[in-house]
Design a protein around this motif. Structure first.
Motif: not given
Lengths: 385, 337
Positions: A127-138
């Protein structure tokens, strides 16, 4: 300009068709949509069948365990499997389309040997752990951090929109390893075992009612330093090597499927009387033009796969994604108009698809971000604000 | 499969672009615009230019070499017509191209051949030597002249004040005489229409690519609020969508030139019409006040795109054909020709 199969391509196509004709009837029935362990088993069984038949990692380089097929042959694979109604890549999406290619490109020989065969055989799910609640498009604003203690990184933070987290063995994780460095320079790429103590998976229910996504809470999770792919603090570049990987052809199977749906919609309209409405007919005709051209654009991108990518070609994946995601939404909006009140039944497959289509203009870079990329990298416009 | 243009095809396109830059540069276009605007619809098409286009092979390139052509195919024709559309070359280029080998003088540009695909409007009638009637099951050719009645075999011809200053138009109210003029035997009317439709789409594609370039150049150079307007996302996103719709149309047009199926040609025309018209609109908008001026070229692209949109399968017709194709699986299954 040639759209004809070469002799080799034709041979490949016919052999694949024959194999699909023999193999698909032997598959077990697909599992219920919400039973994720069963779905993992089903998806991995299909991957194993592909592996045994020599179709796994078709276009991966041979040194990564693949077959080094041309992009055109890979496209034939995507086209024929979809046309035959074969299972989707499913739970193996991240392993086959992102984590695997990243390890193939940036991993050490030992890392490749550890992880790639298991991905190709369908033994291990990523699975992929990239996006965070405060880091989506940015995405570069990510805050999950890792502190190095001897031979381990101790990771703390949270990740969101992680699909198949519940059934994954590994997570490709972006973490901050240098909080003092400029934001793109202090990130590292880690392979985190999902079974490690401190990993909590919270299912996230989407507006479609599905639960393929989860939130990960990471509380002092230990990851061996040897599970870092690429140099420390070079993880942004490492992840970007393959972030645009196959953007041009990643949706090839879906475009084939959309064209079939469109034909089904036309037949449904003929049968339910909506065909007499010229405005609906014309919308169907327009969608036919769009999806025909999207298919041809996919073929174009496959053929351009090896060419150096500059200017507009460098953003062809963004152009495709922008066009396709909106066309897909228009397709299912039209399906709803065609169905009338029957579209209010969430159990109707076209209504379910209409709901899930809402994510297409958001996931993997919103339409707004794609347009920024096209403007700045494709058209050379000044950096926006 | 290799969908990309070959090096020969790329060289052909580059040659066409150089030829047009030399033979029909911007000041020439502007002189035509202003001369035609002063003279009205009676003005003649530039025969010298038409000859030069003929000699360069724009009309004859698909004819066999023994008939004076280059023996090339639709992919090559589409690439040079894209360049013609980019340069806004006036005149019934698609009609003259499909008349090459059928109407004397068309191949080398000695004759101007226009076409009437059904009751409606016909371009450059007063300049034409011949009119193709292509709306029926067979193709007919009528003489056109330079008298008080530009096409004596047509019942009524009403000159219009042309929307596009470089495309004089006559209105032809229906019905058309079924047996007028000379029937061209051995000519497949459907094939001829397909070729003309796709060549028109190629011109629309060229215009769309040109207005995209104009918009991007303007967005880079025009400063407001102390920075290039292209630094504003509102402007960037308009340009990005212009690129996306141009690329989609290009995929459709190039693929149709290879397969020449009825539904792919319709798709190409529909998408290229949309790209030409909407890119011109967006380009006009991004040029602000200058975009509304006669002096800027963008209105010429818009007006030409509006004209070409109505010729050879307007959108409603293309959409209906594409819808019907959905009921016939032949129109859906990806074909590998």
């Amino acid at each position: 300009m040639d759209l004809t199969d070469t002799e080799d391509e034709r041979d490949f196509r016919l052999r694949l068709r024959d194999w699909l004709r023999r193999t698909l009837p032997t598959l077990p029935p697909p599992p219920p949509a919400h039973d994720w362990p069963a779905r993992r088993a089903y998806d991995c069984g299909w991957q194993r069948a592909l592996y045994d038949a020599g179709y796994a990692g078709l276009h991966w380089p041979t040194e990564a365990g693949g077959h080094g097929a041309t992009p055109a042959v890979h496209l034939i694979f995507l086209e024929e499997t979809e046309r035959a109604g074969a299972p989707y890549v499913g739970a193996n999406f991240v392993g086959l389309l992102h984590a695997g290619p990243t390890i193939a490109a940036e991993g050490t020989p030992a890392q490749r040997a550890r992880w790639l065969p298991a991905i190709l055989r369908g033994d291990e799910v990523w699975c992929q752990g990239f996006s965070e609640p405060e880091a989506g498009s940015d995405l570069a604003a990510l805050r999950t951090w890792a502190v190095r203690e001897d031979d381990t990184y101790v990771v703390t933070g949270s990740k969101i929109w992680t699909s198949h987290a519940e059934v994954a063995d590994w997570c490709e994780l972006l973490v901050r390893t240098d909080s003092a460095a400029p934001r793109h320079k202090g990130i590292s790429w880690l392979a985190m075992p999902m079974s490690a103590p401190g990993v909590t998976v919270r299912p996230l229910r989407t507006l479609a009612g599905s639960t393929e996504f989860a939130e990960l809470v990471l509380d002092r999770v230990s990851v061996p330093v040897g599970h870092r792919v690429g140099e420390e603090n070079d993880g942004w570049r490492v992840s970007m090597v393959t972030l645009s990987f196959e953007r041009g052809t990643a949706f090839a199977g879906e475009v084939v499927a959309c064209r079939r749906t469109l034909a089904d919609m036309a037949r449904t309209a003929r049968d339910n009387g909506r065909w007499d409405d010229s405005s609906l007919r014309r919308r169907l005709g327009r969608l036919n033009a769009q999806f025909t051209a999207l298919w041809r654009m996919t073929q174009w991108h496959a053929c351009a796969g090896d060419a150096p990518r500059t200017g507009a070609a460098a953003v062809s994946g963004s152009v495709f994604k922008l066009l396709y995601s909106h066309a897909r939404q228009e397709l299912y909006d039209t399906a709803a108009d065609l169905l009338g009140p029957a579209a209010l039944d969430a159990g109707h497959p076209w209504t379910a698809a209409r709901l899930s289509s809402l994510s297409y203009t958001i996931a993997a870079g919103t339409s707004q971000i794609q347009q920024n990329i096209i403007a700045e990298r494709g058209l050379g416009l000044p950096k926006g604000r | 499969m290799d969908f990309r243009p070959t090096s020969d095809q790329q060289a052909l396109r580059a040659t066409a672009r150089r030829f047009l830059a030399a033979r029909f540069p911007r000041d020439r276009l502007r002189r035509t615009v202003d001369a035609d605007a002063a003279a009205g619809a009676d003005d003649r098409l530039d025969r010298g230019l038409w000859r030069a286009l003929g000699e360069a092979g724009f009309f004859s390139l698909r004819l066999p070499e023994k008939e004076g052509g280059a023996g090339l195919g639709m992919p090559e024709a589409v690439l040079v017509f894209e360049e013609a559309g980019r340069a806004l070359v006036p005149g019934p280029m698609a009609a003259t191209h499909v008349a090459a080998g059928l109407v004397p003088g068309a191949a080398d540009g000695a004759a101007v051949v226009t076409a009437l695909d059904g009751p409606g409007v016909v371009e450059h009638l007063a300049s034409a030597d011949a009119v193709l009637l292509t709306g029926g099951p067979t193709v007919h050719v009528l003489p056109a002249g330079r008298g008080p009645r530009p096409a004596p075999d047509l019942p009524t011809t009403v000159p219009l004040r042309p929307l596009d200053p470089t495309t004089p138009l006559h209105r032809i109210p229906g019905p058309l005489p079924g047996d007028a003029g000379q029937r061209l035997t051995g000519t497949d009317a459907q094939q001829l229409r397909l070729h003309a439709t796709l060549l028109t789409a190629a011109q629309q594609l060229g215009s769309a690519a040109r207005t995209l370039d104009m918009a991007v150049e303007h967005a880079r150079n025009r400063k407001q609020f102390g920075r290039p307007i292209g630094a504003f996302q509102a402007v960037q996103h308009v340009c990005s969508r212009m690129l996306a719709r141009t690329d989609l149309a290009r995929s459709g047009v190039y693929a149709a030139s290879v397969t020449m199926t009825v539904s792919e040609v319709s798709a190409a025309k529909l998408l290229a019409d949309e790209a030409a018209v909407r890119n011109a609109r967006d380009c006009l908008q991004l040029h602000g006040g200058m975009g509304f001026s006669w002096e800027a070229d963008v209105h010429l692209h818009l007006k030409r795109a509006w004209v070409r949109r109505e010729q050879w399968q307007p959108p409603a017709q293309a959409e209906e054909l594409l819808a019907l194709a959905l009921l016939d699986d032949g129109g859906i299954a990806p074909r590998n020709v």
